[in-house]
Design an enzyme around this catalytic site. Structure first.
Site, PDB file in Angstrom:
ATOM      1  N   ARG A 157       0.846  -1.197   0.000  1.00  0.00           N
ATOM      2  CA  ARG A 157       0.000   0.000   0.000  1.00  0.00           C
ATOM      3  C   ARG A 157       0.882   1.249   0.000  1.00  0.00           C
ATOM      4  O   ARG A 157       0.595   2.235  -0.650  1.00  0.00           O
ATOM      5  CB  ARG A 157      -0.954   0.013   1.219  1.00  0.00           C
ATOM      6  CG  ARG A 157      -1.671   1.355   1.370  1.00  0.00           C
ATOM      7  CD  ARG A 157      -2.935   1.333   2.230  1.00  0.00           C
ATOM      8  NE  ARG A 157      -2.919   0.423   3.347  1.00  0.00           N
ATOM      9  CZ  ARG A 157      -2.189   0.589   4.464  1.00  0.00           C
ATOM     10  NH1 ARG A 157      -1.427   1.655   4.624  1.00  0.00           N
ATOM     11  NH2 ARG A 157      -2.241  -0.307   5.416  1.00  0.00           N
ATOM     12  N   TYR A 197     -16.429  16.864 -15.174  1.00  0.00           N
ATOM     13  CA  TYR A 197     -16.849  15.467 -15.114  1.00  0.00           C
ATOM     14  C   TYR A 197     -17.930  15.302 -14.033  1.00  0.00           C
ATOM     15  O   TYR A 197     -17.790  15.835 -12.921  1.00  0.00           O
ATOM     16  CB  TYR A 197     -15.622  14.614 -14.790  1.00  0.00           C
ATOM     17  CG  TYR A 197     -15.921  13.149 -14.653  1.00  0.00           C
ATOM     18  CD1 TYR A 197     -16.314  12.400 -15.752  1.00  0.00           C
ATOM     19  CD2 TYR A 197     -15.822  12.514 -13.417  1.00  0.00           C
ATOM     20  CE1 TYR A 197     -16.587  11.057 -15.623  1.00  0.00           C
ATOM     21  CE2 TYR A 197     -16.087  11.161 -13.290  1.00  0.00           C
ATOM     22  CZ  TYR A 197     -16.476  10.446 -14.397  1.00  0.00           C
ATOM     23  OH  TYR A 197     -16.762   9.118 -14.265  1.00  0.00           O
ATOM     24  N   ASP A 205      -7.551  19.065 -14.341  1.00  0.00           N
ATOM     25  CA  ASP A 205      -7.902  17.716 -14.774  1.00  0.00           C
ATOM     26  C   ASP A 205      -7.575  17.658 -16.262  1.00  0.00           C
ATOM     27  O   ASP A 205      -8.265  18.248 -17.090  1.00  0.00           O
ATOM     28  CB  ASP A 205      -9.397  17.449 -14.510  1.00  0.00           C
ATOM     29  CG  ASP A 205      -9.803  16.013 -14.865  1.00  0.00           C
ATOM     30  OD1 ASP A 205      -9.129  15.406 -15.731  1.00  0.00           O
ATOM     31  OD2 ASP A 205     -10.789  15.519 -14.295  1.00  0.00           O
ATOM     32  N   LYS A 207      -8.643   6.583 -19.174  1.00  0.00           N
ATOM     33  CA  LYS A 207      -9.000   7.116 -20.490  1.00  0.00           C
ATOM     34  C   LYS A 207      -7.810   7.011 -21.459  1.00  0.00           C
ATOM     35  O   LYS A 207      -7.377   5.927 -21.741  1.00  0.00           O
ATOM     36  CB  LYS A 207      -9.517   8.538 -20.329  1.00  0.00           C
ATOM     37  CG  LYS A 207     -10.529   8.705 -19.162  1.00  0.00           C
ATOM     38  CD  LYS A 207     -11.830   7.970 -19.388  1.00  0.00           C
ATOM     39  CE  LYS A 207     -12.703   7.868 -18.143  1.00  0.00           C
ATOM     40  NZ  LYS A 207     -13.009   9.132 -17.499  1.00  0.00           N
TER      41      LYS A 207
END
Ligand code: PLP
Length: 387
Positions: free
Chosen positions: A51, A103, A175, A200
């Site tokens: 992690r 978004y 973004d 994406k």
């Protein structure tokens, strides 16, 4: 490893990666391990628990940082996890100026989740820097920009927003999912943070969910690392591998996405059934000059409206054969979607309409297929949707 002198296409293939020291494997291994054997307590090879740090992830983080021209890359389990990590650097009482046309999931997590924790958001038209300036309060810590925006492809002048925000102690996060680092590098334009949904264009093959943040600011980086480890929204090793493989071809894919989208946008803009076409590459687009100044290509996303509104749009998106009706974007295959009922359903209708997102808007993620097939498919679906 990252050589600042190298050009983008070389970095895309190599940055962050070296042959595996144990075997010489040229591709970064998918290290399926949660823990690492230590020689003595706290004496290890840089990894103690996956992690906290993970070798496949580290390679991807180095690669993405290089592509954005930044010093630090931090990867997350999804784009919204990356977005959330940035907001988690703030405190109750802090204020964020956010683009209105962002978004849907960004709007949802800001409005419905983070507002409960005392962070406040103002949604404004960031393509008008004066609107951003007007919205800045003494408590404003962050300006959140999406350019080109989703789904209206509005263009925000990153330099202009950074100039006025920096003067007032406000950090700017961009973004950059729609442009990808192949077309736009916000850090070079003055932004403090760049965020991606690697799902994406970076992944590019519609087979993985992921996100990342890139920054040059060592303090922010340290804070984001703390959040990454403490909140634990980390991507798995295979996911990191898939994105790392995707970035190798980012540049060649983006060229084709741009070419195909430009051709379709031109066709649509001359189509008698089209009521509006939004593509920053069209000279008539209000953000065309800004896009030309801050991007090296206009991207693969188009949105448009047909005469006939909602009903016509619903018929049209169900009639394409090459364009698949699906959410998401940025993969090699072409997709068509209806934002009002799909990706942006989380935004109340009134808010949507106010920001210009009509019920009849159709969004295209233009893939890398043959342009003749894409053109024929789109024109046939438009014809078949006539009342
Ligand atoms: C998809 C997307 C996101 C969210 O990313 P996920 O990987 O789906 O969590 C954020 N911003 C933009 C612009 C997007 O297109």
């Amino acid at each position: 490893m990252t050589e600042p002198a190298m050009k983008f296409d070389t970095l895309a293939v190599h940055a962050g990666q070296a042959p595996d020291p144990a075997t010489g494997a040229i591709m970064t291994p998918v290290y399926l391990t949660s823990t690492y054997v230590q020689e003595a307590p706290e004496k290890h090879k840089g990894f103690d628990y996956s992690r906290t740090a993970h070798p496949t992830r580290l390679a991807l983080e180095g690669n993405l940082a290089a592509l954005e021209g930044g010093r630090f890359g931090i990867c997350f389990a999804s784009g919204v996890a990356a977005i959330s990590a940035v907001i988690q650097t703030l405190s109750p009482g802090d204020h964020v100026v956010c683009g209105r046309d962002v978004y849907g999931g960004t709007y949802r997590v800001f409005k419905r989740h983070f507002e409960r924790f005392g962070v406040r958001f103002s949604f404004v038209e960031t393509s008008d820097p004066a609107a951003v300036e007007k919205a800045i309060l003494p408590e404003t810590k962050l300006a959140w920009i999406e350019t080109p925006s989703n789904p209206l492809l509005r263009v925000t002048d990153i330099r202009a927003v950074c100039r006025l925000a920096s003067g007032r102690g406000v950090r700017v996060a961009v973004d950059n999912t729609f442009a990808s680092p192949a077309l736009q590098n916000p850090l070079r334009l003055g932004a403090h943070l760049v965020v991606h949904s690697t799902t994406k264009y970076l992944g590019g093959h519609s087979d993985v969910i992921g996100g990342c943040v890139v920054t040059d600011d060592a303090g922010l980086h340290e804070n984001l690392r703390f959040i990454q480890n403490s909140l634990g929204a980390v991507p798995g090793p295979l996911d990191c591998f898939l994105v790392l493989r995707g970035t190798k071809t980012l540049s060649v894919r983006m060229k084709r996405h741009c070419e195909n989208a430009a051709t379709l946008a031109r066709r649509l803009s001359r189509h008698p059934d089209a009521a509006a076409v939004h593509y920053p590459g069209l000279p008539a687009h209000p953000g065309h000059a800004t896009a030309a100044a801050q991007m090296s290509g206009f991207g693969g996303m188009i949105s448009f409206e047909l005469h006939g509104g909602l009903e016509r749009a619903k018929r049209m998106v169900s009639r394409t054969k090459v364009f698949a009706l699906a959410e998401s974007l940025g993969g090699v295959e072409s997709l068509v979607s209806h934002p009002a009922s799909m990706t942006h359903g989380a935004i109340p209708r009134e808010e949507r309409i106010k920001s210009g997102l009509s019920d009849g808007l159709i969004r295209l993620s233009v893939g890398i297929e043959d342009i003749d097939d894409l053109t024929r498919d789109l024109e046939a679906a438009i014809a078949a949707s006539r009342p």
